[in-house]
Design a protein around this motif. Structure first.
Motif, PDB file in Angstrom:
ATOM      1  N   VAL A 178      -6.362  -5.033   5.693  1.00  0.00           N
ATOM      2  CA  VAL A 178      -5.125  -4.545   6.314  1.00  0.00           C
ATOM      3  C   VAL A 178      -4.253  -3.834   5.283  1.00  0.00           C
ATOM      4  O   VAL A 178      -3.717  -2.746   5.522  1.00  0.00           O
ATOM      5  CB  VAL A 178      -4.357  -5.711   6.973  1.00  0.00           C
ATOM      6  CG1 VAL A 178      -2.972  -5.256   7.430  1.00  0.00           C
ATOM      7  CG2 VAL A 178      -5.151  -6.277   8.143  1.00  0.00           C
ATOM      8  N   GLU A 179      -4.131  -4.457   4.102  1.00  0.00           N
ATOM      9  CA  GLU A 179      -3.296  -3.870   3.048  1.00  0.00           C
ATOM     10  C   GLU A 179      -3.921  -2.595   2.490  1.00  0.00           C
ATOM     11  O   GLU A 179      -3.203  -1.654   2.120  1.00  0.00           O
ATOM     12  CB  GLU A 179      -3.087  -4.903   1.935  1.00  0.00           C
ATOM     13  CG  GLU A 179      -2.245  -6.088   2.389  1.00  0.00           C
ATOM     14  CD  GLU A 179      -2.328  -7.279   1.432  1.00  0.00           C
ATOM     15  OE1 GLU A 179      -3.143  -7.214   0.492  1.00  0.00           O
ATOM     16  OE2 GLU A 179      -1.584  -8.247   1.643  1.00  0.00           O
ATOM     17  N   LEU A 180      -5.263  -2.546   2.451  1.00  0.00           N
ATOM     18  CA  LEU A 180      -5.943  -1.346   1.965  1.00  0.00           C
ATOM     19  C   LEU A 180      -5.729  -0.182   2.926  1.00  0.00           C
ATOM     20  O   LEU A 180      -5.534   0.964   2.493  1.00  0.00           O
ATOM     21  CB  LEU A 180      -7.440  -1.629   1.789  1.00  0.00           C
ATOM     22  CG  LEU A 180      -8.303  -0.472   1.270  1.00  0.00           C
ATOM     23  CD1 LEU A 180      -7.809   0.022  -0.089  1.00  0.00           C
ATOM     24  CD2 LEU A 180      -9.777  -0.899   1.189  1.00  0.00           C
ATOM     25  N   ARG A 181      -5.766  -0.462   4.208  1.00  0.00           N
ATOM     26  CA  ARG A 181      -5.502   0.596   5.195  1.00  0.00           C
ATOM     27  C   ARG A 181      -4.099   1.176   4.992  1.00  0.00           C
ATOM     28  O   ARG A 181      -3.897   2.390   5.061  1.00  0.00           O
ATOM     29  CB  ARG A 181      -5.646   0.051   6.615  1.00  0.00           C
ATOM     30  CG  ARG A 181      -7.073  -0.229   7.026  1.00  0.00           C
ATOM     31  CD  ARG A 181      -7.192  -0.666   8.470  1.00  0.00           C
ATOM     32  NE  ARG A 181      -8.559  -0.996   8.815  1.00  0.00           N
ATOM     33  CZ  ARG A 181      -9.482  -0.104   9.162  1.00  0.00           C
ATOM     34  NH1 ARG A 181      -9.159   1.182   9.234  1.00  0.00           N
ATOM     35  NH2 ARG A 181     -10.712  -0.473   9.453  1.00  0.00           N
ATOM     36  N   LYS A 182      -3.157   0.281   4.750  1.00  0.00           N
ATOM     37  CA  LYS A 182      -1.785   0.746   4.527  1.00  0.00           C
ATOM     38  C   LYS A 182      -1.693   1.549   3.228  1.00  0.00           C
ATOM     39  O   LYS A 182      -1.003   2.579   3.160  1.00  0.00           O
ATOM     40  CB  LYS A 182      -0.826  -0.448   4.482  1.00  0.00           C
ATOM     41  CG  LYS A 182       0.646  -0.048   4.469  1.00  0.00           C
ATOM     42  CD  LYS A 182       1.532  -1.269   4.587  1.00  0.00           C
ATOM     43  CE  LYS A 182       3.004  -0.862   4.758  1.00  0.00           C
ATOM     44  NZ  LYS A 182       3.483   0.065   3.755  1.00  0.00           N
ATOM     45  N   ALA A 183      -2.403   1.088   2.196  1.00  0.00           N
ATOM     46  CA  ALA A 183      -2.391   1.797   0.923  1.00  0.00           C
ATOM     47  C   ALA A 183      -2.962   3.203   1.080  1.00  0.00           C
ATOM     48  O   ALA A 183      -2.457   4.161   0.486  1.00  0.00           O
ATOM     49  CB  ALA A 183      -3.184   1.016  -0.117  1.00  0.00           C
ATOM     50  N   CYS A 184      -4.000   3.325   1.897  1.00  0.00           N
ATOM     51  CA  CYS A 184      -4.601   4.651   2.129  1.00  0.00           C
ATOM     52  C   CYS A 184      -3.612   5.562   2.856  1.00  0.00           C
ATOM     53  O   CYS A 184      -3.445   6.733   2.492  1.00  0.00           O
ATOM     54  CB  CYS A 184      -5.888   4.520   2.947  1.00  0.00           C
ATOM     55  SG  CYS A 184      -7.259   3.752   2.063  1.00  0.00           S
ATOM     56  N   SER A 185      -2.977   5.022   3.901  1.00  0.00           N
ATOM     57  CA  SER A 185      -2.045   5.848   4.678  1.00  0.00           C
ATOM     58  C   SER A 185      -0.789   6.183   3.890  1.00  0.00           C
ATOM     59  O   SER A 185      -0.183   7.239   4.090  1.00  0.00           O
ATOM     60  CB  SER A 185      -1.679   5.137   5.983  1.00  0.00           C
ATOM     61  OG  SER A 185      -1.014   3.910   5.721  1.00  0.00           O
ATOM     62  N   HIS A 231      -1.566  -2.827  -6.376  1.00  0.00           N
ATOM     63  CA  HIS A 231      -0.948  -3.547  -5.261  1.00  0.00           C
ATOM     64  C   HIS A 231       0.421  -4.078  -5.695  1.00  0.00           C
ATOM     65  O   HIS A 231       0.575  -4.556  -6.834  1.00  0.00           O
ATOM     66  CB  HIS A 231      -1.854  -4.711  -4.825  1.00  0.00           C
ATOM     67  CG  HIS A 231      -1.460  -5.348  -3.541  1.00  0.00           C
ATOM     68  ND1 HIS A 231      -0.484  -6.299  -3.449  1.00  0.00           N
ATOM     69  CD2 HIS A 231      -1.923  -5.158  -2.282  1.00  0.00           C
ATOM     70  CE1 HIS A 231      -0.360  -6.688  -2.187  1.00  0.00           C
ATOM     71  NE2 HIS A 231      -1.220  -6.000  -1.456  1.00  0.00           N
ATOM     72  N   PRO A 232       1.414  -4.031  -4.809  1.00  0.00           N
ATOM     73  CA  PRO A 232       2.766  -4.458  -5.206  1.00  0.00           C
ATOM     74  C   PRO A 232       2.870  -5.919  -5.619  1.00  0.00           C
ATOM     75  O   PRO A 232       3.716  -6.286  -6.434  1.00  0.00           O
ATOM     76  CB  PRO A 232       3.616  -4.172  -3.965  1.00  0.00           C
ATOM     77  CG  PRO A 232       2.642  -4.024  -2.842  1.00  0.00           C
ATOM     78  CD  PRO A 232       1.389  -3.493  -3.444  1.00  0.00           C
ATOM     79  N   THR A 233       2.026  -6.800  -5.058  1.00  0.00           N
ATOM     80  CA  THR A 233       2.091  -8.224  -5.417  1.00  0.00           C
ATOM     81  C   THR A 233       0.802  -8.722  -6.078  1.00  0.00           C
ATOM     82  O   THR A 233       0.848  -9.625  -6.911  1.00  0.00           O
ATOM     83  CB  THR A 233       2.369  -9.083  -4.163  1.00  0.00           C
ATOM     84  OG1 THR A 233       1.347  -8.850  -3.192  1.00  0.00           O
ATOM     85  CG2 THR A 233       3.744  -8.750  -3.583  1.00  0.00           C
ATOM     86  N   ARG A 234      -0.332  -8.144  -5.735  1.00  0.00           N
ATOM     87  CA  ARG A 234      -1.607  -8.586  -6.308  1.00  0.00           C
ATOM     88  C   ARG A 234      -1.857  -7.944  -7.671  1.00  0.00           C
ATOM     89  O   ARG A 234      -2.744  -8.355  -8.390  1.00  0.00           O
ATOM     90  CB  ARG A 234      -2.767  -8.236  -5.372  1.00  0.00           C
ATOM     91  CG  ARG A 234      -2.711  -8.894  -4.009  1.00  0.00           C
ATOM     92  CD  ARG A 234      -3.856  -8.396  -3.140  1.00  0.00           C
ATOM     93  NE  ARG A 234      -3.779  -8.875  -1.778  1.00  0.00           N
ATOM     94  CZ  ARG A 234      -4.336 -10.003  -1.334  1.00  0.00           C
ATOM     95  NH1 ARG A 234      -5.021 -10.748  -2.164  1.00  0.00           N
ATOM     96  NH2 ARG A 234      -4.200 -10.364  -0.071  1.00  0.00           N
ATOM     97  N   GLY A 235      -1.109  -6.919  -7.969  1.00  0.00           N
ATOM     98  CA  GLY A 235      -1.363  -6.191  -9.212  1.00  0.00           C
ATOM     99  C   GLY A 235      -2.497  -5.209  -9.022  1.00  0.00           C
ATOM    100  O   GLY A 235      -2.742  -4.710  -7.915  1.00  0.00           O
TER     101      GLY A 235
END
Length: 587
Positions: A339-346, A376-380
């Motif tokens: 889910v977070e990767l999809r957001k990162a792509c968009s 990533h903002p929290t995962r680094g």
């Protein structure tokens, strides 16, 4: 005379009345005859058989379809014929059985006593399915209506078959599976009888469909159903869940029994499929969930079997895996990352880092490999080894790959003259060949980068999936001036024939060989052999993972042309790269 006149007049009137009565009688007779003809025609043109019996169960009237359906002779179709005589004929001629006759008599008794209609289904020796309805008639009689329901029943059976079973394989379909899994849980609640759910998915089936066509794919699915059915027991419920996915409800809570049957299913798929003159290899992966331990509802059990299947696929396929709770946590984590990767792509949060590839003789940078990074903002910084497989499994890799090619060409266009860029291409991107080719063309045009400076890195797994399609794509891209590198050589199938069969300009030897190259003979021998072959084929050899001067010297002495590793530089962002190269020229 007066009396005679009166008598004459009286006779005349009587004669006139008699004449009129005769005319009316003839008219009534004609009308009655006409009505009888009409009634007879109506009765005999009915589709259903009709017979009426009086209160003593003697035949009053019947039509032709009644005699035809039961095969009655004319003598048993005459008014006054006892029903017992008709029944005796039917049993003697084996049109119906004595058991069916008892059921009919029971229905007749019920109709006469309750004055309520009753129906009975009779299957004759000739295969006709007759629906016989008895209804009360006037003065205690019985009306018997017989419908030939053979075709209707056959159609209903076909409809039910289509509703419950898969048309291609003959296995239970999703609807029938849902009914059986509900029954299994109901039985579990009543008796405590545990059971297993096996989720079977075929490995490599998509490639069969894509390369050989759906007709061949359908034949493989039919043979697969036969093999899987042969590996199970008679009371096991096997269903086709859709596509190349199958589900097995196994009424056993014994781990060894379940594991044994699952392994039999996997083994049954190891043999080649010979379909329509073509040899096809398709294997199976199986995820297993046990009820009630792994799920208290059909949805939970299916989800956990699917999770175990995913782990079986990740473990190398062609294997089985039992569910455990740790898998669920891992899948939840994977879902969140997706889910977070999809957001990162968009949102455009992906980056490309670049690591230099140097010429071992001149120590000059000749190219840089583009490596995708996700901050990533929290995962680094999320490792590519984590998010790239998720991108491939979720279908994101195509758009991410497009972006990487476009961005790498744009960035490289601003580098030192002559320094190229290498971009990794997933095998999944080759499943949309036109998209990949168009992306490369558009990236080169938009960036103004010379095609000779672009190298696409591919893996050995791509070359064995569909060599004809792959070769066609590589040849078209090569015609544009793009070159290719075979990445991670030595970690996969390592068939040296690939090097001559495909337009590959560069071989990248995996870093695992460089690690001990100065202390162990085995990696030395492999690197030297590849270098000698590459020299004959006019290819460059890049050794990855060079971290020390000893490793550099060793691979150079073995014949390697180029190297990549921390000794020459770590992957850097474009901004950091510009700072490092500012004010100095790298040839």
């Amino acid at each position: 005379m007066a009396a005679n006149i009166a008598i004459t007049n009286s006779l005349h009137r009587n004669l006139l009345a008699l004449s009129e009565a005769t005319k009316q009688s003839k008219a009534l007779a004609t009308a009655l005859h006409s009505q009888n003809l009409t009634l007879d025609a109506a009765l005999n043109t009915m589709i259903d058989g009709l017979a009426m019996f009086d209160r003593s169960l003697k035949l009053a009237v019947s039509n032709a379809p009644h005699s035809t359906l039961y095969g009655l002779p004319e003598t048993l179709a005459l008014p006054g014929t006892p029903l017992t005589a008709i029944a005796r004929f039917l049993v003697e001629r084996q049109v119906i059985s004595s058991e069916q006759l008892r059921d009919i008599r029971s229905a007749l008794v019920s109709v006469q006593s309750t004055q309520q209609a009753a129906s009975q289904e009779v299957v004759t020796r000739g295969g006709l399915v007759l629906v016989v309805t008895f209804a009360p008639a006037a003065e205690g009689g019985i009306l018997m209506l017989t419908e030939d329901a053979t075709e209707r029943k056959r159609t209903e059976a076909r409809i039910e078959q289509m509703a419950r079973f898969d048309e291609l394989t003959g296995l239970a379909n999703r609807f029938e599976y849902n009914r059986h899994i509900d029954e299994a849980f109901a039985r579990l609640e009543r008796t405590g009888e545990a059971f297993a759910l096996l989720y079977v998915d075929l490995d490599g089936f998509k490639q069969v469909n894509d390369s050989l066509g759906h007709d061949i794919g359908d034949l493989v699915l039919m043979e697969t159903a036969s093999r899987l059915r042969g590996a199970t027991r008679s009371n096991d419920m096997l269903a086709r869940f859709g596509g190349d996915e199958f589900l097995l409800i196994l009424p056993s809570g014994d781990h060894n029994i379940v594991s044994g049957i699952a392994q039999r299913m996997i083994d049954s798929m190891k043999r080649s499929f010979d379909v329509d003159g073509k040899t096809v290899y398709v294997t199976a992966s199986i995820g297993i969930a046990m009820a009630p331990y792994d799920g208290a509802s059909p949805a939970d059990l299916l989800r956990h079997a699917d999770t175990a299947l995913y782990k079986a696929k990740s473990a190398g396929r062609n294997t089985l895996m039992f569910f455990n709770p740790a898998m669920a946590e891992e899948m939840l984590e994977r879902h969140e990352i997706e889910v977070e990767l999809r957001k990162a792509c968009s949102d455009g949060l992906l980056e490309l880092f670049y690591q230099p590839i140097v010429d071992l003789k001149t120590q000059a940078i000749v190219s840089r490999e583009a490596l995708m990074r996700w901050r990533h903002p929290t995962r680094g910084m999320v490792p590519a080894s984590v998010f790239i497989p998720i991108a491939e499994q979720s279908g994101l890799i195509a758009s991410m790959g497009d972006w990487a090619i476009r961005q790498a060409c744009k960035d490289a266009a601003g580098w030192e003259p002559g320094v190229g860029v290498s971009v990794n291409v997933s095998p999944l991107q080759f499943r949309e060949p036109r998209r990949l080719i168009d992306t490369v063309k558009e990236a080169l045009i938009a960036s103004g980068l010379s095609s000779r400076r672009l190298t696409l890195e591919i893996t050995e797994s791509l070359l064995i999936e569909d060599n004809k399609l792959t070769l066609a794509v590589l040849e078209e891209l090569k015609a544009l001036g793009v070159s290719f590198a075979l990445d991670d050589f030595g970690t996969g199938y390592s068939a040296l024939g690939y090097l001559s069969a495909y337009p590959i300009a560069q071989v990248k030897i995996d870093q695992s060989f460089a690690r001990d190259v100065h202390t162990s003979e085995a990696p030395k021998a492999i690197i030297e052999a590849v270098c000698q072959l590459a020299r004959r084929l006019q290819m460059n050899v890049v050794v990855e993972g060079i971290e020390t001067e000893q490793q550099r010297i060793a691979v150079q002495l073995l014949g390697a042309h180029r190297a990549q590793g921390y000794l020459f530089g770590k992957p850097e962002s474009l901004a950091a790269l510009k700072r490092d190269t500012k004010g100095r020229h790298v040839a």
